[in-house]
Design an enzyme around this catalytic site. Structure first.
Site, PDB file in Angstrom:
ATOM      1  N   GLY A  23       3.094   5.591  -3.269  1.00  0.00           N
ATOM      2  CA  GLY A  23       4.221   6.306  -3.855  1.00  0.00           C
ATOM      3  C   GLY A  23       4.146   6.358  -5.362  1.00  0.00           C
ATOM      4  O   GLY A  23       4.439   7.390  -5.985  1.00  0.00           O
TER       5      GLY A  23
ATOM      6  N   THR B  69       0.832  -1.202   0.000  1.00  0.00           N
ATOM      7  CA  THR B  69       0.000   0.000   0.000  1.00  0.00           C
ATOM      8  C   THR B  69       0.864   1.248   0.000  1.00  0.00           C
ATOM      9  O   THR B  69       0.596   2.210  -0.727  1.00  0.00           O
ATOM     10  CB  THR B  69      -0.949   0.009   1.212  1.00  0.00           C
ATOM     11  OG1 THR B  69      -1.626  -1.251   1.301  1.00  0.00           O
ATOM     12  CG2 THR B  69      -1.970   1.123   1.093  1.00  0.00           C
ATOM     13  N   ASP B  70       1.915   1.248   0.808  1.00  0.00           N
ATOM     14  CA  ASP B  70       2.862   2.357   0.792  1.00  0.00           C
ATOM     15  C   ASP B  70       3.490   2.518  -0.588  1.00  0.00           C
ATOM     16  O   ASP B  70       3.582   3.628  -1.125  1.00  0.00           O
ATOM     17  CB  ASP B  70       3.978   2.113   1.816  1.00  0.00           C
ATOM     18  CG  ASP B  70       3.665   2.703   3.180  1.00  0.00           C
ATOM     19  OD1 ASP B  70       2.967   3.731   3.233  1.00  0.00           O
ATOM     20  OD2 ASP B  70       4.121   2.149   4.188  1.00  0.00           O
ATOM     21  N   ILE B  71       3.960   1.414  -1.149  1.00  0.00           N
ATOM     22  CA  ILE B  71       4.661   1.474  -2.429  1.00  0.00           C
ATOM     23  C   ILE B  71       3.734   1.960  -3.534  1.00  0.00           C
ATOM     24  O   ILE B  71       4.105   2.829  -4.341  1.00  0.00           O
ATOM     25  CB  ILE B  71       5.271   0.106  -2.761  1.00  0.00           C
ATOM     26  CG1 ILE B  71       6.464  -0.174  -1.828  1.00  0.00           C
ATOM     27  CG2 ILE B  71       5.713   0.038  -4.222  1.00  0.00           C
ATOM     28  CD1 ILE B  71       7.045  -1.556  -1.959  1.00  0.00           C
TER      29      ILE B  71
END
Length: 422
Positions: free
Chosen positions: A192, A187-189
């Site tokens: 980004g 989810t973070d990636i």
């Protein structure tokens, strides 16, 4: 006007990098983000030529300390993986003089990205409204757990929380097992990646319309998690049913899963009826492809358990290498071994595709890093510098970009407003 200033900034950056022919060499990005989502976005931009100035506190980005493993000098593998190609500048944004430095840098930048809590930068006059008064053309990207609006906007958010609350864990894991998060912070990636896309869209709009105005980009981990559910969420909207966990199997394609052989598992992904017929021939069960229960994909999905049991019973009679070779000889059925990450790094295709690159680092002569998957024919991806040491470029940026003299830089350092890596 800002457009004139922008052209000057663009020109200065381009003059220094004309030999690189990189797509984003005209952009300067002021990166106030930490941890993963924001740094992932700015590393992508840096790989494509953007000049990224990473603003850090005196203790540095949190992920500098997230380990082991660490380099001998103390930088963590986590930090190294997301901060290539950036210049590190240490500024105390809590102090008025530190805020003035950021304001000066905003005047010389095209993009700002930050992932502080919603409203957290307002008290430092570093929020979008404050920044656009200084530079009306600034493109300002805010990343948060739940967005800049809504009842949850002030709640903290991490990837793990987004995966759980956003439904991903409910469809990940074995059917009768516990909910499971994905093995990397997807989810973070992906947030980004969405951030870098949104930033480039805003830049493109600004340039295409010759606009003097920037804009505020509002991205959240939770929104990204909802979006990345893709067809599984669409299934729910369409039929109102709760999507189930299928482990390594596919909810709407059969056979498309891991299969046990005599010495381990392989992956087979049959995407259509032709491939199914080929697969049946390879495993010497040709009669399955003409059986009405299995001849079409909808029927195979309906009779999933029966078909999978028949296939697994057959595959268990021989080894992984035997079946992989047999399937490979057909040339038309997607299949694979299941590699651990060390095995992946040793695959010939990883070298051929330049997915491991080497950069000289102050604490590691030949620092290996994961490469960028974007391959462009004319504007090449380049890796110009390794992840920075804390405050490594403070003096350089303040002198070269802002024009501060050494006396002023020294005074700011003595006062604790900045930190210089010596």
């Amino acid at each position: 006007m800002f457009l004139a200033h922008t052209r000057k900034v663009t020109s200065r950056v381009a003059q220094k990098r004309t030999h690189t022919k990189q797509a984003l060499s005209h952009l300067r990005v002021l990166d106030l983000s930490r941890v993963l989502a924001g740094p992932w976005a700015t590393q992508c931009l840096a790989d494509m030529g953007a000049q990224v100035i990473k603003i850090e506190s005196k203790s540095g980005d949190d992920t500098r300390h997230w380990g082991p493993p660490f380099l001998q000098g103390g930088e963590s593998s986590y930090f190294i993986s997301t901060n290539r190609g950036k210049k590190s500048v240490v500024v105390d944004i809590r102090s008025p003089k530190g805020q003035a430095i950021i304001h000066d840098l905003v005047l010389h930048s095209h993009v700002v990205i930050q992932n502080f809590k919603v409203g957290g930068l307002k008290k430092y006059n570093l929020d979008y409204e404050s920044m656009k008064k200084i530079n009306p053309g600034i493109i300002y990207c805010s990343i948060s757990g739940f967005g800049q609006t809504g009842e949850m906007k002030n709640e903290p958010g991490y990837d793990f929380i987004a995966q759980g609350m956003g439904g991903l864990m409910s469809i990940t894991g074995e059917p009768n097992g516990d909910p499971m998060k994905v093995g990397v912070a997807v989810t973070d990636i992906l947030t980004g990646m969405y951030a870098s896309t949104a930033i480039l869209a805003a830049v493109s709009h600004q340039q295409a319309t010759q606009s003097k105005e920037g804009q505020h980009i509002d991205l959240s981990l939770f929104d990204t998690q909802i979006a990345m559910l893709g067809y599984r969420a669409q299934d729910c909207l369409l039929d109102g049913q709760v999507p189930k966990r299928y482990g390594n199997a596919h909810p709407t394609i059969v056979p498309y899963s891991t299969f046990e052989c005599s010495d381990g598992h392989i992956i087979v992904g049959v995407g259509n009826d032709t491939q199914f017929a080929q697969f049946c021939e390879v495993i010497q069960l040709s009669e399955l492809s003409t059986d009405p229960k299995f001849s079409t994909n909808p029927e195979r999905v309906k009779h999933r358990s029966e078909l999978i049991s028949i296939i697994e019973e057959k595959l268990k009679t021989n080894t992984r290498s035997y079946w992989l070779q047999k399937i490979d000889e057909t040339g038309g059925i997607p299949h694979s071994s299941i590699n651990n990450i060390k095995e992946v790094m040793e695959l010939p295709t990883v070298k051929e595709r330049e997915m491991v690159v080497t950069l000289p680092h102050p604490h590691e002569e030949n620092l290996k890093m994961i490469g960028n998957p974007i391959k462009m024919s004319e504007t090449k991806t380049e890796y110009k510098q390794p992840p920075p040491l804390l405050g490594q470029h403070t003096r350089e940026v303040l002198a070269d970009i802002l024009g501060y003299d050494q006396e002023k830089i020294g005074a700011l350092n003595r006062e604790g407003v900045i930190k210089i890596h010596e």
